[in-house]
Enzyme design. Sequence first.
Site, PDB file in Angstrom:
ATOM      1  N   ILE A 126       0.838  -1.205   0.000  1.00 33.95           N
ATOM      2  CA  ILE A 126       0.000   0.000   0.000  1.00 33.95           C
ATOM      3  C   ILE A 126       0.865   1.244   0.000  1.00 33.95           C
ATOM      4  CG2 ILE A 126      -1.597   1.345   1.419  1.00 33.95           C
ATOM      5  CD1 ILE A 126      -2.876  -1.335   2.266  1.00 33.95           C
ATOM      6  N   LEU A 129       2.365   1.804  -3.482  1.00 30.45           N
ATOM      7  CA  LEU A 129       1.399   2.178  -4.506  1.00 30.45           C
ATOM      8  C   LEU A 129       0.849   3.584  -4.282  1.00 30.45           C
ATOM      9  CD1 LEU A 129      -0.560  -1.183  -4.855  1.00 30.45           C
ATOM     10  CD2 LEU A 129       1.050  -0.198  -6.505  1.00 30.45           C
ATOM     11  N   GLU A 130       0.650   3.965  -3.029  1.00 29.43           N
ATOM     12  CA  GLU A 130       0.043   5.270  -2.751  1.00 29.43           C
ATOM     13  C   GLU A 130       0.991   6.432  -3.017  1.00 29.43           C
ATOM     14  OE1 GLU A 130      -2.988   6.064  -2.094  1.00 29.43           O
ATOM     15  OE2 GLU A 130      -3.866   4.097  -1.710  1.00 29.43           O
ATOM     16  N   THR A 131       2.230   6.338  -2.518  1.00 27.50           N
ATOM     17  CA  THR A 131       3.118   7.513  -2.605  1.00 27.50           C
ATOM     18  C   THR A 131       4.570   7.160  -2.912  1.00 27.50           C
ATOM     19  OG1 THR A 131       3.654   7.506  -0.234  1.00 27.50           O
ATOM     20  CG2 THR A 131       1.689   8.765  -0.927  1.00 27.50           C
ATOM     21  N   TRP A 252     -10.163  -0.317   1.399  1.00 28.84           N
ATOM     22  CA  TRP A 252      -9.093   0.671   1.239  1.00 28.84           C
ATOM     23  C   TRP A 252      -9.284   1.438  -0.062  1.00 28.84           C
ATOM     24  CZ3 TRP A 252      -5.298   2.616   4.221  1.00 28.84           C
ATOM     25  CH2 TRP A 252      -4.349   3.403   3.586  1.00 28.84           C
TER      26      TRP A 252
END
Length: 273
Positions: A126, A129-131, A252
């Site tokens: 996560i 992938l997010e930042t 999510w």
Amino acid sequence: MPPSRLLASLVMCAAFAAMPLGTARAAAACGSGSFDAWLTDFKAEATAKGISAAAVSTGLNGVTLDQSVITRDHSQKVFSQTFEEFSGRMIPPRLTRGSNMMKQYGSVLSRIEEAYGVPGEVLVAIWGLETDFGVNIGKFPTIRALATLAYDCRRADEFRAELMDALRIVERGDLAPAEMRGAWAGEIGQTQFMPSSWLKFAVDFDGNGRRDLMRSAPDVLASTANYLKGHGWQRGKDWEPGGPNFAVLQQWNKSDVYARTIAAFATQLSHAP
């Protein structure tokens, strides 16, 4: 920036527009009247809801409308990439760094799994992938972005509540307004929490007295685990599609393609040397 976790629910404002002038508060009548008048009314409501005058003042004084945020919100396109396309673009460039993060934060991730039941592979997937593991958290001033979206009519109620929660984060002392920078839709921190999720799930895992999802990797990872646990994560159960924890990944991010990409990335990290 990955697809927003926000639901694309539209807020109907025609009823407000039809009201005689003065019968609806400026804050309630999204987009009617000037932004400054709307903001003045919102400040009064925030104070009435128990947010300190200091937090309201430091958070909202000088805030202006950001037309670029409205443009982005109104021009969102339906996410149309296939799982193969999206995962193929997102996972390979992040796999080596993700594996390194697993090693670098191994002891922290072990303690987090013990506390929350969420494996480190899922959290690191996560995070990547997010930042890109905290590299690209976004540059939009969060309070300005949320105020703009709360003023606009498309999802006014949703963003109005998030703006209130952003002020509560300021009041609690987690972040100063100037530190609140992130995605254009209000997500903040290294795993892109909306303010409401920050308030509910952010934890101080490094023990320094602050819930810091902007700079503290232990806080970021533990808070993400707390979010997943809060949405039903089952310790020791499968996270792949069809497994009991895949539904939590869909909490999510509502995109099935994105949730599958998290699962695939996590599985690859679990097999990495």
